[in-house]
Design a protein around this motif. Structure first.
Motif, PDB file in Angstrom:
ATOM      1  N   GLN A  88     -34.474  -8.654 -29.417  1.00 41.27           N
ATOM      2  CA  GLN A  88     -33.579  -9.144 -28.375  1.00 41.27           C
ATOM      3  C   GLN A  88     -32.234  -8.434 -28.467  1.00 41.27           C
ATOM      4  O   GLN A  88     -31.819  -8.029 -29.548  1.00 41.27           O
ATOM      5  CB  GLN A  88     -33.412 -10.653 -28.523  1.00 41.27           C
ATOM      6  CG  GLN A  88     -34.679 -11.399 -28.154  1.00 41.27           C
ATOM      7  CD  GLN A  88     -34.604 -12.849 -28.550  1.00 41.27           C
ATOM      8  OE1 GLN A  88     -34.653 -13.183 -29.723  1.00 41.27           O
ATOM      9  NE2 GLN A  88     -34.461 -13.702 -27.573  1.00 41.27           N
ATOM     10  N   PRO A  89     -31.553  -8.294 -27.333  1.00 44.27           N
ATOM     11  CA  PRO A  89     -30.307  -7.512 -27.334  1.00 44.27           C
ATOM     12  C   PRO A  89     -29.215  -8.131 -28.185  1.00 44.27           C
ATOM     13  O   PRO A  89     -29.206  -9.344 -28.424  1.00 44.27           O
ATOM     14  CB  PRO A  89     -29.887  -7.508 -25.862  1.00 44.27           C
ATOM     15  CG  PRO A  89     -31.013  -8.041 -25.100  1.00 44.27           C
ATOM     16  CD  PRO A  89     -31.910  -8.772 -26.009  1.00 44.27           C
ATOM     17  N   LEU A  91     -24.793  -8.158 -28.894  1.00 42.47           N
ATOM     18  CA  LEU A  91     -23.555  -8.058 -28.124  1.00 42.47           C
ATOM     19  C   LEU A  91     -22.901  -6.701 -28.372  1.00 42.47           C
ATOM     20  O   LEU A  91     -22.917  -6.204 -29.499  1.00 42.47           O
ATOM     21  CB  LEU A  91     -22.583  -9.151 -28.555  1.00 42.47           C
ATOM     22  CG  LEU A  91     -23.010 -10.589 -28.336  1.00 42.47           C
ATOM     23  CD1 LEU A  91     -22.028 -11.520 -29.012  1.00 42.47           C
ATOM     24  CD2 LEU A  91     -23.072 -10.903 -26.867  1.00 42.47           C
ATOM     25  N   SER A  92     -22.341  -6.131 -27.332  1.00 45.52           N
ATOM     26  CA  SER A  92     -21.611  -4.871 -27.517  1.00 45.52           C
ATOM     27  C   SER A  92     -20.238  -5.167 -28.111  1.00 45.52           C
ATOM     28  O   SER A  92     -19.794  -6.317 -28.128  1.00 45.52           O
ATOM     29  CB  SER A  92     -21.458  -4.150 -26.185  1.00 45.52           C
ATOM     30  OG  SER A  92     -20.508  -4.823 -25.408  1.00 45.52           O
ATOM     31  N   ASN A 153     -25.975   1.313 -31.948  1.00 47.35           N
ATOM     32  CA  ASN A 153     -26.047   1.028 -30.517  1.00 47.35           C
ATOM     33  C   ASN A 153     -26.959   2.009 -29.795  1.00 47.35           C
ATOM     34  O   ASN A 153     -27.395   1.742 -28.683  1.00 47.35           O
ATOM     35  CB  ASN A 153     -24.647   1.075 -29.898  1.00 47.35           C
ATOM     36  CG  ASN A 153     -23.874  -0.177 -30.209  1.00 47.35           C
ATOM     37  OD1 ASN A 153     -24.410  -1.117 -30.795  1.00 47.35           O
ATOM     38  ND2 ASN A 153     -22.617  -0.200 -29.836  1.00 47.35           N
ATOM     39  N   PRO A 157     -31.232  -2.610 -28.462  1.00 42.44           N
ATOM     40  CA  PRO A 157     -30.883  -3.050 -27.109  1.00 42.44           C
ATOM     41  C   PRO A 157     -29.524  -3.742 -27.141  1.00 42.44           C
ATOM     42  O   PRO A 157     -29.308  -4.631 -27.962  1.00 42.44           O
ATOM     43  CB  PRO A 157     -32.014  -4.027 -26.761  1.00 42.44           C
ATOM     44  CG  PRO A 157     -32.619  -4.427 -28.041  1.00 42.44           C
ATOM     45  CD  PRO A 157     -32.349  -3.358 -29.037  1.00 42.44           C
ATOM     46  N   VAL A 159     -26.236  -5.586 -24.981  1.00 44.74           N
ATOM     47  CA  VAL A 159     -25.778  -6.211 -23.738  1.00 44.74           C
ATOM     48  C   VAL A 159     -24.278  -6.007 -23.627  1.00 44.74           C
ATOM     49  O   VAL A 159     -23.533  -6.325 -24.549  1.00 44.74           O
ATOM     50  CB  VAL A 159     -26.125  -7.711 -23.724  1.00 44.74           C
ATOM     51  CG1 VAL A 159     -25.276  -8.449 -22.729  1.00 44.74           C
ATOM     52  CG2 VAL A 159     -27.581  -7.911 -23.406  1.00 44.74           C
ATOM     53  N   ASP A 160     -23.866  -5.437 -22.499  1.00 47.91           N
ATOM     54  CA  ASP A 160     -22.441  -5.206 -22.306  1.00 47.91           C
ATOM     55  C   ASP A 160     -21.813  -6.410 -21.611  1.00 47.91           C
ATOM     56  O   ASP A 160     -22.513  -7.278 -21.098  1.00 47.91           O
ATOM     57  CB  ASP A 160     -22.237  -3.935 -21.477  1.00 47.91           C
ATOM     58  CG  ASP A 160     -21.043  -3.153 -21.994  1.00 47.91           C
ATOM     59  OD1 ASP A 160     -20.274  -3.746 -22.777  1.00 47.91           O
ATOM     60  OD2 ASP A 160     -20.892  -1.996 -21.624  1.00 47.91           O
ATOM     61  N   PRO A 162     -20.482  -8.791 -18.995  1.00 51.61           N
ATOM     62  CA  PRO A 162     -20.835  -8.887 -17.577  1.00 51.61           C
ATOM     63  C   PRO A 162     -19.649  -8.549 -16.681  1.00 51.61           C
ATOM     64  O   PRO A 162     -18.500  -8.808 -17.034  1.00 51.61           O
ATOM     65  CB  PRO A 162     -21.254 -10.344 -17.413  1.00 51.61           C
ATOM     66  CG  PRO A 162     -20.678 -11.062 -18.583  1.00 51.61           C
ATOM     67  CD  PRO A 162     -20.623 -10.068 -19.692  1.00 51.61           C
ATOM     68  N   GLY A 178     -26.017  -8.731 -15.000  1.00 47.51           N
ATOM     69  CA  GLY A 178     -27.276  -8.456 -15.681  1.00 47.51           C
ATOM     70  C   GLY A 178     -27.965  -9.661 -16.288  1.00 47.51           C
ATOM     71  O   GLY A 178     -28.738  -9.523 -17.218  1.00 47.51           O
ATOM     72  N   PHE A 181     -26.747 -13.691 -21.412  1.00 49.63           N
ATOM     73  CA  PHE A 181     -27.075 -13.141 -22.726  1.00 49.63           C
ATOM     74  C   PHE A 181     -28.129 -14.002 -23.402  1.00 49.63           C
ATOM     75  O   PHE A 181     -29.104 -13.507 -23.951  1.00 49.63           O
ATOM     76  CB  PHE A 181     -25.815 -13.060 -23.574  1.00 49.63           C
ATOM     77  CG  PHE A 181     -26.081 -12.607 -24.979  1.00 49.63           C
ATOM     78  CD1 PHE A 181     -26.402 -11.291 -25.225  1.00 49.63           C
ATOM     79  CD2 PHE A 181     -26.034 -13.490 -26.029  1.00 49.63           C
ATOM     80  CE1 PHE A 181     -26.664 -10.863 -26.512  1.00 49.63           C
ATOM     81  CE2 PHE A 181     -26.290 -13.071 -27.321  1.00 49.63           C
ATOM     82  CZ  PHE A 181     -26.608 -11.754 -27.563  1.00 49.63           C
ATOM     83  N   GLU A 182     -27.932 -15.302 -23.396  1.00 54.04           N
ATOM     84  CA  GLU A 182     -28.952 -16.205 -23.920  1.00 54.04           C
ATOM     85  C   GLU A 182     -28.828 -17.543 -23.216  1.00 54.04           C
ATOM     86  O   GLU A 182     -27.812 -17.829 -22.584  1.00 54.04           O
ATOM     87  CB  GLU A 182     -28.823 -16.370 -25.436  1.00 54.04           C
ATOM     88  CG  GLU A 182     -27.490 -16.900 -25.893  1.00 54.04           C
ATOM     89  CD  GLU A 182     -27.330 -16.835 -27.406  1.00 54.04           C
ATOM     90  OE1 GLU A 182     -28.327 -16.859 -28.125  1.00 54.04           O
ATOM     91  OE2 GLU A 182     -26.184 -16.747 -27.858  1.00 54.04           O
TER      92      GLU A 182
END
Lengths: 318, 349
Positions: A88-89, A91-92, A153, A157, A159-160, A162, A178, A181-182
């Motif tokens: 699972q992605p 956090l960026s 990174n 995966p 997630v940037d 939003p 997108g 996130f969760e």
């Protein structure tokens, strides 16, 4: 003991000690096949390619990349035979900075940030803690391994932040572009709810979640979820309460929670003032009334902390 | 503890990022339970299979002591559903809703059995490996035992420490970079590094095997400098080659994937320009730092951890849970195998 003589420099000392025969080194050997695979079809895995590269995303016989549109699950599954485990992605770094800024600079509560960015409460708290550690590390003159984060990174995966969050979109609930996130409304299954119960009721009776919760000795799910406020907000929306009214009610709820928190703090301070709690160095002594002989170290009673068979690994670190 | 972790004769899953583990994972057949055997034998086979990966360096007793027959799970709730219904519709009719189970469409199962090894993931050494601070479970264990790991700011030398939700653990930055970075090249390879580089790749040089014994890589300073020079030189040549490649590629029509790959390559090259990534011969890994080979197929961070790689700190948020169609505890085995192993550990043989 006399000193050992130095080893004799003969031609024997120069010989190679490898026991591998030439046959074992050849391309038909197991090792040869491995290196052939690693430099052939396996070469794609050698360095990161900007997106996750799992074995499952390649066909096992032809080693051709699968069609992403047709089987998207294959691109998030690190282990070929466990379809239930997914990568699972994460956090960026920009996302983490935003969380830290909102909590520390803008003074939002962890719960508010969690609801606004759709990141679970524990994760928001953890991100703030980790960022704080990072700042302290920098202040002490430490170096950051930002290059490690950059490299990871390229293979995880990510997630940037939003797009809705960057434009100061205050309006409640969830990431805009997108997807979230969760799911922040994950209800952990309580161990009391694992029981199977048979409750006879009349057919005319409406048996609700609250009734079911009572049978298990738990509050209803509406209260047990991490964000009961969001449920209330959704209820008010369905009841077509006007927007300004909803905002006013939410503010009132926030105010109540804040006052409750403050009252709790006052109570704790009061306990401290009455010397019921003593903080000495890393210890916190909670003093309670006790009768002599009922608690504490008993003379003549052995302490088992050095005994065989007892687990001495600590169970918690404060 | 067994001496040799990865054998090529019989491919097995191992909790390691070595290229041997990758090759074995690429060709390992699907683990199956022989149907003609007795139930006891089936359970035994499954248990033996899963122990190749999960806590391979632990004794059976160590695992059995932490085994729990209860699995953690969570239910995703929807705000709108909670707001619209009070749950009464699920108990209507004869107690299971007016339409029964059909009313909910296809319900995804909760893979409880895939969660078998969730207590194992609570162990400090396993969490260190899952947070990508160590390249294998064994190396993670070594980091803990050697005192490179802290829990809540205090040194913790017990790999069997069971993390509690909210615990913050950290690994010495140099060690984590050593585990994830390219190894220092040996003196022998460095002398002709530019020519023999490609040949050395295919040679019998099992660098992945020698995890953890960085102490052996120590050498005289003069020689080390020579190594670094040779490294820097070869790096520079690669960079030039790649930049000319990318120039060519950018002129042609590219697919989206190709663009991504090119960007990734450029980003990896740019790692050298990072002001924190300096050439430093005293480090136990090759400097400037570059990610080790064959790491990408093992790269994932489970959701029960929140990791900051900038300082090599991580927080254990909660225990791994099962959700509909998803198990958070990482395992390479299918549910059937894990279920049989679960039955073995229930001790009702």
């Amino acid at each position: 003991m006399p000193p050992r003589p130095p080893p004799m420099a003969t031609s024997i000392a120069k010989r190679t000690f490898s026991t591998t025969t030439t046959l074992q080194k050849g391309p038909d050997s197991a090792r040869g096949a491995m290196f052939a695979w690693l430099s052939g079809p396996g070469a794609v895995f050698k360095q990161p390619t900007g997106e996750p590269q799992y074995i499952t995303s390649y066909d096992r016989s032809t080693w051709e990349r699968k069609d992403k549109a047709r089987n998207p699950d294959a691109f998030v599954q690190p282990y070929p035979f466990n379809r239930f485990f997914k990568s699972q992605p994460v956090l960026s770094d920009a996302f983490r900075d935003e969380i830290y800024n909102r909590v520390k600079r803008q003074g939002h509560s962890v719960r508010q940030v969690s609801a606004a960015l759709s990141v679970s409460i524990e994760r928001v708290a953890a991100v703030v803690r980790l960022k704080q550690v990072e700042k302290e590390h920098l202040a002490k003159g430490g170096k950051l391994s930002t290059f490690l984060t950059t490299a990871l990174n390229q293979m995880l995966p990510v997630v940037d932040l939003p797009a809705s969050a960057t434009g100061r979109g205050g309006g409640g609930g969830g990431a805009g572009g997108g997807g979230a996130f969760e799911n922040i409304q994950e209800l952990p299954i309580h161990s009391l709810a694992g029981r199977q119960v048979f409750v006879p009721t009349s057919e005319s009776r409406e048996f609700t979640r609250a009734d079911a919760g009572k049978e298990f000795g738990l509050p209803p799910a509406d209260v047990m979820v991490p964000h009961p406020d969001l449920v209330t907000l959704a209820k008010e929306r369905f009841e077509s309460v006007p927007l300004h009214e909803r905002i006013a009610r939410q503010e009132e709820r926030d105010r109540l929670e804040k006052s409750w928190r403050e009252a709790e703090k006052v109570r704790a301070d009061e306990r401290k003032r009455q010397k019921k709690v003593l903080e000495v160095g890393r210890w916190k002594w909670c003093l309670k009334e006790a009768e002599t002989g009922k608690v504490g170290f008993r003379y003549g009673f052995p302490l088992p902390d050095r005994k065989k068979g007892h687990v001495k690994i600590p169970t918690h670190v404060s | 503890m067994r001496r040799k972790l990865n054998a090529l004769r019989k491919p097995q899953f191992r909790q390691s990022w070595s290229k041997y583990a990758l090759y074995n994972m690429s060709r390992a057949p699907q683990p199956r339970i022989p149907a003609q055997k007795t139930f006891f034998q089936q359970k035994w086979v499954a248990k033996a299979e899963v122990r190749h990966y999960h806590g391979e360096h632990l004794t059976n007793r160590q695992w059995q002591n932490i085994f729990r027959h209860t699995m953690k799970a969570s239910v995703p709730m929807q705000n709108s559903q909670l707001a619209l219904n009070n749950g009464g519709e699920m108990a209507m009719g004869r107690g299971s809703g007016l339409q029964g189970d059909e009313g909910y469409g296809r319900v995804r199962t909760v893979p409880y059995m895939s969660q078998l090894f969730w207590p194992m993931e609570r162990r400090l050494d396993m969490a260190v490996h899952r947070a990508m601070f160590a390249s294998s479970a064994r190396q993670a264990r070594q980091f803990v035992v050697h005192g490179f790991v802290k829990v809540n700011g205090k040194k913790m030398v017990h790999p069997g420490y069971m993390l509690n939700p909210g615990d913050m653990f950290s690994v010495d930055q140099d060690q984590a970079l050593f585990a994830t970075g390219q190894p220092k090249r040996s003196i022998k390879n460095a002398e002709g590094a530019t020519e023999t580089d490609a040949a050395a790749e295919g040679e019998v040089k099992a660098q992945g095997e020698g995890e953890g014994d960085k102490g052996k890589a120590e050498a005289k300073e003069g020689k080390e400098e020579a190594v670094e020079e040779a490294e820097a030189k070869s790096e520079g040549e690669e960079a030039e080659a790649s930049s000319s490649e990318s120039k060519q590629a950018s002129t042609e029509g590219e697919t989206e994937e190709e663009i991504k790959r090119r960007e990734a390559k450029e980003k990896l090259k740019a790692l050298k320009e990072d002001p924190n990534n300096l050439l430093d011969v005293t480090k136990p890994y090759a400097t400037p730092w570059r990610p080790r080979d064959f790491m990408a197929p093992f790269a994932f961070i489970p959701r029960y951890l929140e990791v900051n790689h900038n300082t090599c700190h991580a927080v254990y948020l909660r225990h791994p849970v099962a959700k509909p169609g998803l198990a958070e505890a990482p395992s390479p085995y299918p549910e059937e195998i894990l279920q049989m192993a679960f039955n073995w550990y229930l001790r009702r043989r």
